[in-house]
Design a protein around this motif. Structure first.
Motif, mmCIF file in Angstrom:
data_model
loop_
_atom_site.group_PDB
_atom_site.id
_atom_site.type_symbol
_atom_site.label_atom_id
_atom_site.label_comp_id
_atom_site.label_asym_id
_atom_site.label_seq_id
_atom_site.Cartn_x
_atom_site.Cartn_y
_atom_site.Cartn_z
ATOM 1 N N LEU A 53 37.842 33.584 40.274
ATOM 2 C CA LEU A 53 37.466 34.850 40.910
ATOM 3 C C LEU A 53 38.612 35.854 40.951
ATOM 4 O O LEU A 53 38.376 37.060 40.964
ATOM 5 N N SER A 54 39.843 35.390 40.924
ATOM 6 C CA SER A 54 40.972 36.321 40.963
ATOM 7 C C SER A 54 40.991 37.210 39.715
ATOM 8 O O SER A 54 41.516 38.319 39.754
ATOM 9 N N ARG A 55 40.384 36.732 38.623
ATOM 10 C CA ARG A 55 40.301 37.566 37.412
ATOM 11 C C ARG A 55 39.419 38.790 37.637
ATOM 12 O O ARG A 55 39.553 39.796 36.943
ATOM 13 N N LEU A 56 38.518 38.722 38.600
ATOM 14 C CA LEU A 56 37.626 39.838 38.871
ATOM 15 C C LEU A 56 38.287 40.940 39.692
ATOM 16 O O LEU A 56 37.710 41.996 39.887
ATOM 17 N N SER A 57 39.504 40.704 40.150
ATOM 18 C CA SER A 57 40.214 41.764 40.874
ATOM 19 C C SER A 57 40.446 42.967 39.967
ATOM 20 O O SER A 57 40.594 44.095 40.444
ATOM 21 N N ALA A 58 40.435 42.756 38.653
ATOM 22 C CA ALA A 58 40.579 43.859 37.700
ATOM 23 C C ALA A 58 39.409 44.825 37.791
ATOM 24 O O ALA A 58 39.515 45.972 37.354
ATOM 25 N N CYS A 59 38.310 44.384 38.370
ATOM 26 C CA CYS A 59 37.121 45.241 38.494
ATOM 27 C C CYS A 59 37.220 46.213 39.664
ATOM 28 O O CYS A 59 36.447 47.161 39.738
ATOM 29 N N SER A 60 38.154 45.992 40.567
ATOM 30 C CA SER A 60 38.255 46.831 41.765
ATOM 31 C C SER A 60 38.435 48.308 41.437
ATOM 32 O O SER A 60 37.863 49.165 42.095
ATOM 33 N N GLY A 61 39.229 48.610 40.429
ATOM 34 C CA GLY A 61 39.469 50.007 40.076
ATOM 35 C C GLY A 61 38.201 50.739 39.689
ATOM 36 O O GLY A 61 38.078 51.947 39.921
ATOM 37 N N LEU A 62 37.242 50.024 39.120
ATOM 38 C CA LEU A 62 35.972 50.644 38.754
ATOM 39 C C LEU A 62 35.200 51.099 39.986
ATOM 40 O O LEU A 62 34.381 52.005 39.920
#
Length: 101
Positions: free
Chosen positions: A35-44
């Motif tokens: 799930l930590s890989r999904l932190s890249a989605c926060s900027g969206l």
């Protein structure tokens, strides 16, 4: 006689709901990616500069249902920041990755 029938129907429906919840929880107990890989989605979702490709790479190979589960889980655990309600955030994320609902 009518009250016994009502009790039977209520018990039957309750057991069906319980069975359904157990089966559903066993299908998606965990997300197949870290799930930590999904932190890249926060900027969206926050308006910060972000690369959709980093976010979408974490969701590659998933179906829409699994991806929406993972994104929802990441938001609820605080891994993904968002300025929107959870449902809207999931929809935005999946649309950015070409996996619209």
């Amino acid at each position: 006689m009518g009250s016994k029938g009502s009790v039977f129907v209520a018990l039957f429906l309750s057991l069906n709901l319980l069975s359904l919840s157990v089966v559903t929880s066993q299908i998606f107990q965990t997300c197949s990616v870290d799930l930590s890989r999904l932190s890249a989605c926060s900027g969206l979702l926050t308006g910060e500069p972000a690369s959709p490709s980093e976010c979408c790479n974490a969701l590659v190979g998933m179906g829409v249902l699994e991806a929406s589960f993972c994104v929802t889980d990441a938001i609820l655990r605080g891994i993904m920041a968002t300025n929107f309600p959870v449902g809207v955030s999931v929809n935005i994320t999946l649309n950015q990755c070409g996996m619209g609902l």
